[in-house]
Design an enzyme around this catalytic site. Structure first.
Site, PDB file in Angstrom:
ATOM      1  N   GLU A 196       0.873  -1.131   0.171  1.00 62.10           N
ATOM      2  CA  GLU A 196      -0.065  -0.119   0.233  1.00 62.10           C
ATOM      3  C   GLU A 196       0.835   1.215   0.046  1.00 62.10           C
ATOM      4  O   GLU A 196       0.942   1.806   0.861  1.00 62.10           O
ATOM      5  CB  GLU A 196      -0.874   0.247   1.273  1.00 62.10           C
ATOM      6  CG  GLU A 196      -1.700  -1.191   1.563  1.00 62.10           C
ATOM      7  CD  GLU A 196      -1.994  -1.119   3.135  1.00 62.10           C
ATOM      8  OE1 GLU A 196      -2.981  -1.823   3.244  1.00 62.10           O
ATOM      9  OE2 GLU A 196      -1.511  -0.324   3.771  1.00 62.10           O
ATOM     10  N   GLY A 233       2.204   4.542  -1.144  1.00 67.95           N
ATOM     11  CA  GLY A 233       1.796   5.961  -1.424  1.00 67.95           C
ATOM     12  C   GLY A 233       2.925   6.927  -1.818  1.00 67.95           C
ATOM     13  O   GLY A 233       3.227   7.233  -2.980  1.00 67.95           O
ATOM     14  N   ARG A 234       3.899   7.245  -0.778  1.00 66.58           N
ATOM     15  CA  ARG A 234       4.871   8.289  -0.940  1.00 66.58           C
ATOM     16  C   ARG A 234       5.856   7.911  -2.055  1.00 66.58           C
ATOM     17  O   ARG A 234       6.194   8.680  -2.776  1.00 66.58           O
ATOM     18  CB  ARG A 234       5.621   8.528   0.349  1.00 66.58           C
ATOM     19  CG  ARG A 234       6.593   9.488   0.492  1.00 66.58           C
ATOM     20  CD  ARG A 234       7.586   9.324   1.605  1.00 66.58           C
ATOM     21  NE  ARG A 234       6.830   8.891   2.861  1.00 66.58           N
ATOM     22  CZ  ARG A 234       6.355   9.797   3.796  1.00 66.58           C
ATOM     23  NH1 ARG A 234       6.534  10.953   3.625  1.00 66.58           N
ATOM     24  NH2 ARG A 234       5.806   9.528   4.781  1.00 66.58           N
ATOM     25  N   ARG A 246       3.767  19.352   6.003  1.00 63.36           N
ATOM     26  CA  ARG A 246       4.876  18.504   6.549  1.00 63.36           C
ATOM     27  C   ARG A 246       5.759  19.391   7.114  1.00 63.36           C
ATOM     28  O   ARG A 246       6.356  18.929   8.407  1.00 63.36           O
ATOM     29  CB  ARG A 246       5.394  17.606   5.429  1.00 63.36           C
ATOM     30  CG  ARG A 246       4.406  16.492   4.771  1.00 63.36           C
ATOM     31  CD  ARG A 246       5.251  15.529   3.992  1.00 63.36           C
ATOM     32  NE  ARG A 246       5.917  14.592   4.906  1.00 63.36           N
ATOM     33  CZ  ARG A 246       7.339  14.659   4.791  1.00 63.36           C
ATOM     34  NH1 ARG A 246       7.917  15.603   4.041  1.00 63.36           N
ATOM     35  NH2 ARG A 246       7.928  13.843   5.586  1.00 63.36           N
ATOM     36  N   TYR A 271       6.202  17.979  10.959  1.00 64.85           N
ATOM     37  CA  TYR A 271       7.477  17.125  11.699  1.00 64.85           C
ATOM     38  C   TYR A 271       8.671  18.155  11.587  1.00 64.85           C
ATOM     39  O   TYR A 271       8.857  18.399  10.429  1.00 64.85           O
ATOM     40  CB  TYR A 271       7.503  16.113  10.451  1.00 64.85           C
ATOM     41  CG  TYR A 271       6.253  15.328  10.226  1.00 64.85           C
ATOM     42  CD1 TYR A 271       5.681  14.294  11.351  1.00 64.85           C
ATOM     43  CD2 TYR A 271       5.711  15.328   9.244  1.00 64.85           C
ATOM     44  CE1 TYR A 271       4.402  13.816  11.096  1.00 64.85           C
ATOM     45  CE2 TYR A 271       4.441  14.654   8.736  1.00 64.85           C
ATOM     46  CZ  TYR A 271       3.977  13.906   9.688  1.00 64.85           C
ATOM     47  OH  TYR A 271       2.988  13.003   9.374  1.00 64.85           O
ATOM     48  N   CYS A 282      -0.709  32.714  11.079  1.00 61.19           N
ATOM     49  CA  CYS A 282      -0.137  33.555  12.357  1.00 61.19           C
ATOM     50  C   CYS A 282       0.454  32.254  12.911  1.00 61.19           C
ATOM     51  O   CYS A 282      -0.265  31.872  14.272  1.00 61.19           O
ATOM     52  CB  CYS A 282      -1.332  34.094  12.940  1.00 61.19           C
ATOM     53  SG  CYS A 282      -1.942  35.276  12.046  1.00 61.19           S
ATOM     54  N   GLU A 283       1.307  31.667  12.860  1.00 64.77           N
ATOM     55  CA  GLU A 283       2.185  30.459  13.640  1.00 64.77           C
ATOM     56  C   GLU A 283       3.426  30.396  12.943  1.00 64.77           C
ATOM     57  O   GLU A 283       3.743  30.653  11.748  1.00 64.77           O
ATOM     58  CB  GLU A 283       1.420  29.114  12.882  1.00 64.77           C
ATOM     59  CG  GLU A 283       0.067  28.600  13.574  1.00 64.77           C
ATOM     60  CD  GLU A 283       0.010  28.431  15.087  1.00 64.77           C
ATOM     61  OE1 GLU A 283       0.933  28.003  15.668  1.00 64.77           O
ATOM     62  OE2 GLU A 283      -1.105  28.753  15.457  1.00 64.77           O
TER      63      GLU A 283
END
Ligand code: PLP
Length: 442
Positions: A276, A278-279, A314, A318, A345-346
């Protein structure tokens, strides 16, 4: 890793025109690259009974899923919308794996209704499936997701599965097999996914070994033959320049040796192999294209762009996630060390820190690489920053809009109600007069 030479060669001639025609920001995917990876994947496991079920969550777009259909891939789904997407590209029955966790009755019913291959994450879910099926015998094939628990020190690369919420401990597998048999299940598979974004083959080979060991145990205890083994996703891509690429042909050879050896030793049928992934399939074949809005000098040097973390989560999510960034049209200008930031605003809303980039000005285009998997699909709308569009670069050089950008009224406000008279006519701008207390008074 910097995008492949082929992708770069294909995208360069259309980049400026696509940006002007469609407007930035957007994710752009390379059909030719995706198709080549699909073919390479099939080639690596040729000669084995095998199938890849693309993990829909990595890039849930029908135009891209159609490319995979043409290469014989199925789809791995874990939610109702993902099941619907698979249906929408014509995948049905055993073309679809349903690998959910903490599954609801509604989701189970949909997966049964679609005749998907159901991957059971816990005995509690199996009990719900039993309730749903009654004596109907509708499900004759089932996969059981395994969590091997604390691994030996030599298996450190498997992380700490005992802390993961997924899968059935080996000690409960016999009970699960027996309950499933009572439901009329005749064909069994095992699933295990403990690796994530790995660049060496060892964790996947070890996953297969653990599953083969469990298949042997199950056969001894219950007489049931495990007919397929699903190794999940987790095959990695090099995000940083200089990182090694995953050796897929070597994985193919190692798994083929293990499987044929195991089957020959036991005089058993060769279990079918499923992935399975994906990446690995789409990750390197997408870029986020964004325009410079502001060049800012504060305590650090900043390049502000028109995409935010809402387009690519991402790097903010992370801390170790790296995405390479380039400015192809600005090549040759003197370089600067900058942070590339969005407008959320982060403070974690950064695509990259301390990057050496050419001196940039408003309107320059930046490419954030390797956004083809877990990019757009992880997007969100916090702070009213909406998700961008997706474009597909076809092999003939044409660029197609495969998802429009979200819009304020159509999408972001679609679930809200406003009083109609307030929303229809914006009040004319007028100068604010009076003191602060008068202005804020009710
Ligand atoms: C996320 C996920 C995948 C895909 O993982 P990649 O790292 O993209 O290959 C496959 N299977 C399951 C069950 C997943 O949760």
């Amino acid at each position: 890793m910097p995008m492949s030479a082929g992708f770069s060669r294909r995208v360069t001639p259309v980049l400026r025109e696509a940006a002007e025609h469609f407007g930035t920001p957007f994710h752009l995917y390379d059909e030719q690259g995706i198709a080549a990876t699909c073919a390479r994947f099939n080639e690596a496991f040729s000669g084995l009974p095998y199938r890849e079920y693309f993990a829909v969550k990595a890039l849930p777009n029908p135009a891209v899923m159609e490319i995979m259909r043409r290469h014989g891939f199925g789809f791995d789904c874990s939610s109702l919308p993902e099941l619907a997407l698979a249906r929408g590209v014509g995948a049905s029955g055993a073309d679809v794996f349903f690998t959910s966790n903490n599954t609801s009755r509604e989701e189970l019913a949909a997966a049964v209704g679609q005749s998907a291959l159901i991957n059971i994450d816990d005995p509690a879910v199996l009990a719900k499936l039993a309730d749903h099926l009654g004596g109907s015998g509708l499900v004759d094939t089932l996969c059981l997701r395994v969590n091997p628990g604390a691994t030996e020190s030599s298996d450190q690369f498997l992380g700490s599965p005992q802390n993961a919420k997924f899968g059935i401990p080996p000690s409960r597998l016999t009970e699960a097999v027996n309950s499933a048999r009572e439901l009329g299940v005749r064909h069994f598979g095992l699933h295990m996914m403990v690796a994530s974004n790995v660049l060496t083959t060892a964790p996947l080979v070890r996953t297969l070994d653990i599953l083969l060991g469990l298949a042997t145990d199950i056969r001894e205890r219950t007489g049931v033959e495990i007919e397929f083994l699903n190794l999940g996703g987790g095959i990695g891509i090099p995000y940083r320049p200089g990182e090694q690429t995953f050796d897929l042909p070597a994985l193919g050879r190692a798994l083929r040796d293990r499987l044929t050896g195991w089957a020959a030793e036991r005089n058993a049928v060769l279990p079918r192999l499923c992935f399975e992934s994906g990446r690995y399939i789409t990750g390197p074949h997408g870029v986020l294209v964004t325009s410079v809005l502001n060049r800012m000098s504060k305590w650090r040097e900043y390049v502000g762009v028109d995409a935010s973390m809402s387009s690519l989560m991402r790097p903010g999510m992370y801390s170790s996630a790296y995405h390479h960034i380039t400015a192809p049209e600005a090549r040759g200008r003197p370089s600067r060390t900058v942070d590339v930031v969005g407008s959320l605003c982060e403070n974690s809303d950064k695509f990259g820190t301390d990057r050496e980039l050419p001196e940039l000005v408003e309107g320059d285009l930046l490419l954030v690489h390797d956004t083809g998997a877990h990019g757009h699909s992880m997007g969100f709308t916090y702070n009213g920053r909406l998700r961008p569009k997706e474009l597909l670069l076809r092999p003939d050089g044409t660029v197609e809009l495969i998802r429009r950008a979200e819009e304020q009224e159509l999408d972001h406000f679609a679930t809200l109600r406003f009083s109609p008279d307030r929303m229809s006519a914006p009040s004319p701008a007028r100068p604010v007069t009076g003191t602060l207390s008068e202005v804020t008074a009710p």
